[in-house]
Structures are given as structure tokens and as C-alpha cells.
Write an enzyme that holds these catalytic residues in place. Structure first.
Site, PDB file in Angstrom:
ATOM      1  N   ASP A 456       0.800  -1.136   0.039  1.00 46.84           N
ATOM      2  CA  ASP A 456      -0.055   0.042  -0.001  1.00 46.84           C
ATOM      3  C   ASP A 456       0.945   1.186   0.040  1.00 46.84           C
ATOM      4  O   ASP A 456       2.054   1.009   0.284  1.00 46.84           O
ATOM      5  CB  ASP A 456      -0.733  -0.111   1.224  1.00 46.84           C
ATOM      6  CG  ASP A 456      -2.114   0.837   1.351  1.00 46.84           C
ATOM      7  OD1 ASP A 456      -2.269   1.529   0.144  1.00 46.84           O
ATOM      8  OD2 ASP A 456      -2.976   0.884   2.214  1.00 46.84           O
ATOM      9  N   GLU A 459       2.759   4.658  -4.421  1.00 49.04           N
ATOM     10  CA  GLU A 459       2.715   5.383  -5.634  1.00 49.04           C
ATOM     11  C   GLU A 459       4.160   6.246  -5.766  1.00 49.04           C
ATOM     12  O   GLU A 459       4.371   6.314  -7.019  1.00 49.04           O
ATOM     13  CB  GLU A 459       1.568   6.509  -5.630  1.00 49.04           C
ATOM     14  CG  GLU A 459       0.373   5.984  -6.115  1.00 49.04           C
ATOM     15  CD  GLU A 459      -0.157   5.323  -4.638  1.00 49.04           C
ATOM     16  OE1 GLU A 459      -1.351   4.469  -4.675  1.00 49.04           O
ATOM     17  OE2 GLU A 459       0.341   5.429  -3.485  1.00 49.04           O
ATOM     18  N   ASP A 535      -9.059   2.979  -2.668  1.00 50.40           N
ATOM     19  CA  ASP A 535      -9.986   3.466  -1.660  1.00 50.40           C
ATOM     20  C   ASP A 535     -11.329   3.848  -2.359  1.00 50.40           C
ATOM     21  O   ASP A 535     -11.470   4.887  -2.547  1.00 50.40           O
ATOM     22  CB  ASP A 535      -9.449   4.674  -0.712  1.00 50.40           C
ATOM     23  CG  ASP A 535      -8.360   4.332  -0.051  1.00 50.40           C
ATOM     24  OD1 ASP A 535      -8.096   2.700   0.147  1.00 50.40           O
ATOM     25  OD2 ASP A 535      -7.588   5.006   0.651  1.00 50.40           O
TER      26      ASP A 535
END
Length: 798
Positions: A456, A459, A535
Site C-alpha cells: 500500500d 505510488e 479506496d
């Protein structure tokens, strides 16, 4: 800081708390100053185009065509993939390619074309280059699939007015460039990674920059966490995939064509790609959708095969109170007779959110909990974030600092950002040495009893009250020894982290297939695992976006994915939760998940009726596990995704190309989820052939649209006539479910049994169904005994 930045700053402080919110303001200022100091300012620029062709050099598989101000390398690989590289750009180095560049097609030849141009002739594709640098990719029969117009670069001009050499040394410079292309007027665009609006990509601008949306997202939000410069274009003339192998920031502008526009003439579809730098190089693959994805997989690598248990239902929540609550949730599934294969622990199981740690108060015996759950058939899966708290005494930070593992700025200082543990540093996963160090850290996770991992915040994310929520663009990266900055490394950061984890797990547990999925990534992510939605918003548009993401990612070569069932934040209504749950039962990654404070996602929390219907969906997922296992094996062997658009086998059916609310699960099943409130009956666009409603047995004939019942208890699932589907029998073994073919016709199916969670090479078993007198028989194509119980369905319409 403008007004929008101020609003975002206030929201950031409310979301993460005053102390971390204020640190995010400082982090944003720090990143802005770093880029202002380190990134070169653009001076006067000059535009450049290739100019007229001056000659060509034939080479194996194609050749190099020289123009007045550039050159173009065209090469056809043995499988038919076409590589085009301007300004000396070569296929390697590349983060996308799975290994050495594929061998060339020795029969492909470069020869002069009319009007001063050139062409490369091969068995599967024809490439025609005009004298000014337009490139057409055609079928062997001459139909134009794609026409790339001559590119244009913008480079800094020297004080004497001449062009610099920027951007010409193998295409690795910082020259901006644009390339425009035309496709057929009837063409439809798909792909570009994970896009919430789709899967058909309509007119608009799509950014190529992996981005944490900073909250929940819906169909109107773009970009998201996993972007790829991969387009799949479907038209009557044929299907082709184009991949621009460039990891810099860019924008794709798409415009669908119009047939009969103006004076009865077609207006072609158009695509414009603008990149901030990096090489202008791309691959084109043409053929049927199945052939294109098989070629793409051969180029970028076979998808990692998840262990069998990872195809079962999984449960996650950000906000478990501790190991006792995890135990209670697992027991709740068991007591109600609900299948459960894994529980995922979010960042709250860490000690103060620090990666590779465990909160000793809430999880005093995590290995013991893992053993207890494993005895019940439930695995534990751990979140892994890349941000490492920059704190002396932290074991991971100290180890990484000793190994010189963290990203640095131009002055050699550690680049620091703000994430959940506080001020953090970031491993440079573009360095093989750092990947090796990071991969070894998973030994701690394995010792705690974890069987799988989800990456997670990769990026990568740095909380910022304004500007970009990532590292400064000037941050320095190894880039496999070539050196460069975050402008080039950003989009491949998650991909390289996935490689570090996957390789480390393979070394630590060589006899087990790693289970890993990642929020961010790039072309080739499938080699190391899958992904999930991120999300997604808790509403009906979020449910629709979930399907768009899975379909679009599958067409980019990432077959294993799924959404947060129920949406990440917000409390879903019982109906919304149930419809999401029913959809998830037919997607590869079947996982409930929610944010802290967003309510629970256990099926029994939504009332007795929802619980009963969720039990039915779980039972159907369990029954289809042998089919899912076969689809996973076939994805690895052929690149075909589990979840396919309904036009997969009929790309010339224009009505199917525009169908976005249903999908094929393999070739045998068509799933038509309920994507809006109050739906109890819905239209379904069928491909050609006979299709059976698996609940009622009623037969429908395609192509065309039919209406089917969609009661709250189930979503419509239709089976192709003649299909042979492996399912779980009552005794737990595999049996063949056969849907009766039309009279005088037959059908087929594949079974790829999985011997376990290791690396055994599978055997593909092929079956055919046909009528013999008044009964349907099933035979193996190799003449061997069938070996499975057979159940024939569809002999009478319901």
C-alpha cells in the site's frame, strides 16, 4: 499556495490530526523548495520534427530509417510484435520487459515503398513509414489499424540557435514530445491501467502518473494509483495493443471517431500522447484479443499464479481492536457456515504504524494467532508500506541507513516525507542491491505467521497539504545503475517494490508461490502479483467503478484484481453491500475491506436477509473454485484474464463493444451484476450462441439483448451452451458441469488441476461435449478416460 491548496491543507489536518497535518504542510514546502533548487529550468525551446527521409539501413527483422533530423528503428519480433524507437531508442533497458528483448522475425524485411517511404513486410503485420515519418501498422491484408503521425519534440535551444542533443542519446533525455495517432472511426479504446471510468475509455484526457487520490474515488476521478501507457483498440478491421515504453509523466487525449461525419465521410478516432521526457519508443501487437494478450504476456511476463487459497473469500478491515477481535471475526464466519480463506491486517497492527513491526499490546502472540487460524483453514495477510520511520533506533531504518538504501536528493541527503508513522524515508527500489535488502525483511513477516502481503501507499505517497502527494521530482534514483530522478522513477516505484517483495519471498520460501498484490505498479506488474481498487467510494457509482477497474486492468495484462467490497469509507446500505458482495464472488480477488470508522463489513452485520443471500454467493464461489483455479493457470499460460469483456470472442460485434455492465468469466460464464438500487430485472447483451440462465435453466439465443431476472437473492449468471466447467462436488472433489449444446453441435472446456501451492507444471486437460443419440456425452480430446463425475444441465428449459 492557492485557494484550493488552502482547502486541501485544512482537509489534510482534519484527516490525519493537527500534528501530522502541520508536518504535511512542512513536507509540501520542503518538496517544493527541493524541486526549485534541483530541477533545471527550461530555457528557450525549439520544436523539431523528423524531416524528410534520407535513407535506410536494413537489419534483421526490419531496419533503421534515417530522416533529416531524426531516425526511426523498426523491428518485428518473432511473435509479430512491432517495436518502433525514435532518436536511437532501443527496446532495452526497460522495466516492462520480462527478460531479454524477443528474437526478431528473420523473415521480416525492410524495402522501399512508394513516394520515398519504406515498409517492413512480415507474415503477421505490415509497417509502412512515409517519407516524413508517419507510421502505419496494417494487417497482412492491408487494412490500417493505426496511423502514427510524425512526432514532434521540444528541446532547449543553444545560444547560437542550434538544437541541443537533449533527447537524442537513446531517447533517454528530458525533451518533451508529442505523438498523435489515428484509428478507425468505429474503434473503441480500452486500457491505460486502472481507470474508474470505463472500461471503454471515452473522449477525454487521461494522465499517466500514479496518484493516490487522497481519499475515496469514483468514476469521475483520474488518475488513480496504477496507470499504464497501454491502449487496447478494438475495431472492425482488427484489434491492436500499443504500449509506449516510457515511465515519465504524460497525458493521453482520446477522441472516438464518427462514422459518416460531415459529407458522408468518416472522422477517424484520434489519440494524442504528450510526455514530459524520456524515450519515444513503443510496441504494437495486432490480432484477435486473445492473441494480442498472449503476445503482450510473452513480452512483459506471465502473471504470477496466486496460491489456491488466495482464490477464496478474504476479509479485511482497517481498525481491528486486536488479536481477540480477529479471532472473533474468524469464528463468526465459521459459526454461520460461511467460507473464509484469509484475514488481512492493516497498518493498525503495526507498532506505531512502523513497517515490519507488531503492536505488542494488541497482538501479544501474533504467531500463535496465525497458527490457530491456519488450523481452521484461514491465512493471515499483512499490509506492507514502503515508508520507513526516520528514527534512530528503529531496526528497519538503521539497517537501511547502513545499506545506503534510501532515496536521496541531489546533495546526498535522505529525502524525507510524511506518512502514517511520521517523518519517513523511502527505499530506492530501482536499485537491485536495495531490493535484495528489502526482500530479506519479509523473513520477519513470515516468522509472525503471515502467508500473504498487500503493498500500500507505494505510488509512493508523502502526505502534502499542497502540491503532489509524492516525493520531489528532483529526488535521485539508481534506475538500475543509469541514474536519474523521480520524474522517471515515480511510475515504476510500485512495480520495483513488488519485485523486491516477490523475489525475497521466493528466496525465503522457495517451495511456495508468493501471494502479493500491490496498489500501485506499472506495465509488467503481473509478474509479481495482482492489485486491488484502492479506496473506492461507498456508493453505487463506486460499485460500477469496481467492475471498470477489474476489466481495464485485465486488458493491460494484470488478471488478478478486485475491489474493496462495500466500498472503503462510508456505511453501505444492505442492498448496496449485498450487490457488491455478489459481484465480488465472481471476481479474482474476493475481499471485503473498510476504513477506520466506516463500519464493519461482515455479512451478518447487514441483517438476516443479506446474510442468507451472502451465504449463497459464498457457496457459489466455493463451488466455482476449480474453475477459478483453471482460469488462473490459463492466465499464466496464455495471458487471457479471468474477467473478460463480453466482446472478447466477438470483437467485431459493435453492440458488445459498447457493453460495460456485464462480463465473461472465462469463456463459459457471463455475469450480469446489479449495479443500481432497486434492480430486480435487467437487460443483458448476449454474444452469439445459446446461453442458459444457471439459476432457472432457461435458454436464450444470442446475439441480441434479452431481459433476465435479478432478484435480491442473486445476480444473473448465464452459461454458454456446450461449455464444460470444472466445479467442486459435494464431496469436495472436482466434477464437470456440462451445459447441453444445441442439437447437432458440440462444445468444449478446459481443466487445469492445481496440485498445491508450489511450482508444479500443470497438465491441461481438454474436454469436448456432444450429442450421442438422445444424450450428451463428454470425452477427453486425448482419448483418455474422463476421470471426473459429469453432471449435464440444460437438457430442458426452466
Amino acid at each position: 499556495m492557492d485557494g484550493r491548496d488552502l482547502v486541501r491543507s485544512v482537509r489534510m489536518i482534519k484527516a490525519v490530526g493537527p500534528a501530522q497535518g502541520l508536518r504535511s504542510v512542512r513536507a509540501a514546502w520542503r518538496a517544493r523548495r527541493a524541486d526549485a533548487l534541483a530541477l533545471p529550468r527550461r530555457g528557450p525551446e525549439r520544436a523539431r520534427v523528423p524531416g524528410a527521409a534520407t535513407g535506410a539501413e536494413p537489419q534483421p527483422g526490419g531496419g533503421v530509417i534515417h530522416f533529416a533530423r531524426s531516425s526511426l528503428r523498426v523491428r518485428v519480433a518473432s511473435g509479430g510484435a512491432v517495436f518502433c524507437g525514435w532518436d536511437g531508442a532501443a527496446p532495452e533497458p526497460s522495466y516492462a520487459l520480462a527478460g531479454p528483448c524477443p528474437e526478431v522475425d528473420a523473415r521480416a524485411v525492410l524495402e522501399p515503398d512508394t513516394e520515398g517511404g519504406w515498409r517492413v513486410v512480415s507474415e503477421r503485420v505490415l509497417v509502412v513509414v512515409s517519407r516524413h515519418g508517419a507510421v502505419e501498422v496494417r494487417t497482412p491484408g492491408g487494412a490500417v489499424l493505426r496511423r502514427e503521425l510524425p512526432p514532434r519534440w521540444w528541446e532547449e535551444a543553444n545560444t547560437d540557435g542550434t538544437d541541443t542533443a537533449a533527447g537524442r542519446s537513446g531517447g533517454g533525455g528530458a525533451a518533451r514530445w508529442v505523438q498523435r495517432a489515428e484509428v478507425a472511426a468505429d474503434a473503441r479504446f480500452f486500457g491505460l491501467g486502472g481507470r474508474a471510468h470505463g472500461p471503454r475509455l471515452r473522449d477525454g484526457v487521461y494522465r499517466l502518473w500514479n496518484t493516490d487520490p487522497g481519499g475515496t474515488f469514483g468514476p469521475g476521478d483520474d488518475p488513480l494509483s496504477l496507470t499504464m501507457p497501454v491502449q487496447l483498440v478494438v475495431a472492425d478491421a482488427g484489434t491492436h495493443l500499443v504500449f509506449h515504453d516510457n515511465s515519465w509523466d504524460g497525458r493521453v487525449t482520446l477522441r472516438e471517431g464518427v462514422e459518416g461525419a460531415g459529407s458522408g465521410h468518416d472522422r477517424p478516432g484520434a489519440c494524442e500522447l504528450r510526455m514530459d521526457g524520456g524515450p519515444l519508443r513503443y510496441w504494437v501487437l495486432a490480432g484477435t484479443p486473445a492473441r494480442v494478450l498472449q503476445g503482450w504476456t510473452a513480452l512483459t511476463g506471465a502473471p504470477a499464479l496466486p496460491p489456491l487459497w488466495a482464490l477464496g473469500p478474504q476479509h479485511a478491515r482497517w481498525g481491528f481492536a486486536g488479536q481477540d477481535e480477529v479471532r472473533e471475526v474468524a469464528a463468526g464466519y465459521a459459526e454461520r457456515g460461511l467460507a473464509l480463506s484469509a484475514v488481512h491486517l492493516d497498518i493498525d497492527h503495526y507498532d506505531r504504524h512502523r513497517v515490519f513491526t507488531v503492536d505488542p499490546e494488541r497482538y501479544p502472540d501474533l504467531p500463535g494467532l496465525a497458527r490457530e487460524l491456519r488450523a481452521q483453514g484461514v491465512r493471515l495477510v499483512s499490509i506492507v508500506d514502503p515508508g520507513v520511520r526516520a528514527e534512530p533506533g528503529d531496526a528497519v531504518y538503521e539497517g537501511g541507513a547502513t545499506a545506503d538504501a534510501f532515496v536521496r536528493d541531489g546533495r546526498g541527503r535522505e529525502v524525507r516525507g510524511e506518512v502514517w508513522p511520521g517523518e519517513s524515508v523511502y527505499p530506492d527500489f530501482t536499485d537491485a542491491r536495495v531490493r535484495k535488502w528489502w526482500g530479506g525483511l519479509y523473513a520477519e513477516r513470515l516468522a509472525q505467521g503471515f502467508a500473504g502481503f498487500w503493498h500500500d501507499m507505494n505510488e509512493p505517497v508523502s502526505f502534502a497539504a499542497f502540491g503532489e502527494r509524492t516525493l520531489p521530482r528532483s529526488a535521485r534514483h539508481a534506475l538500475e545503475g543509469r541514474g536519474g530522478d523521480h520524474r522517471e522513477a515515480h511510475n515504476v516505484y510500485g512495480l520495483a517494490m513488488a519485485r523486491a517483495g516477490f523475489d525475497g519471498l521466493r528466496e525465503l520460501r522457495p517451495d511456495e508461490r508468493p501471494f502479493l498484490f500491490s496498489r500501485s505498479g506499472w506495465a509488467g506488474l503481473q509478474r509479481y502479483g495482482g492489485t486491488w481498487s484502492g479506496d473506492v467510494a461507498t456508493d453505487w457509482p463506486g460499485l460500477r467503478a469496481s467492475l471498470s477497474l477489474v476489466l481495464g486492468l485485465g486488458l493491460c495484462g494484470v488478471p488478478y484484481s478486485g475491489p474493496d467490497i462495500g466500498g472503503f469509507s462510508g456505511q453501505p446500505s444492505p442492498e448496496l453491500y449485498l450487490r457488491w458482495f455478489q459481484l465480488g464472488a465472481f471476481l479474482p480477488l474476493f475481499r471485503t475491506h473498510s476504513a477506520w470508522g466506516a463500519g464493519r463489513r461482515e455479512p451478518w452485520e447487514f441483517g438476516a436477509e443479506v446474510l442468507e443471500h451472502a451465504r449463497t454467493a459464498l457457496g457459489e464461489r466455493r463451488r466455482l473454485l476449480p474453475y477459478f483455479g483453471t482460469l488462473g493457470q490459463l492466465a499464466r499460460l496464455t495471458g487471457a484474464p479471468y474477467v473478460r469483456p463480453v466482446w472478447w470472442n466477438a470483437p467485431r460485434d459493435r453492440a458488445l463493444r459498447d457493453c460495460e455492465d456485464a462480463f465473461l468469466l472465462g469463456d463459459a460464464l457471463l455475469v450480469a451484476p446489479a449495479l443500481a438500487a432497486g434492480v430486480t430485472r435487467r437487460p443483458v447483451r448476449l454474444p452469439r450462441g445459446r446461453w442458459y440462465d444457471t439459476a432457472t435453466g432457461r435458454a436464450y439465443e444470442g446475439p441480441g439483448q434479452v431481459w433476465v431476472e435479478a432478484p435480491l437473492s442473486r445476480i444473473p449468471v448465464l452459461a454458454r451452451a456446450g461449455a464444460v466447467v470444472p466445479v467442486a462436488g459435494a464431496d469436495g472433489g472436482t466434477e464437470l458441469e456440462v451445459w447441453a449444446p444445441p442439437a447437432g453441435r458440440g462444445g468444449s472446456g478446459l481443466v487445469v488441476p492445481d496440485a498445491g501451492d508450489g511450482w508444479q507444471r500443470p497438465a491441461v486437460e481438454r474436454f469436448v461435449s456432444r450429442w450421442e443419440g438422445d444424450r450428451v456425452v463428454v470425452e477427453r480430446r486425448d482419448g483418455e478416460a474422463v476421470g471426473y463425475p459429469v453432471r449435464v444441465r440444460g437438457l430442458t428449459d426452466g
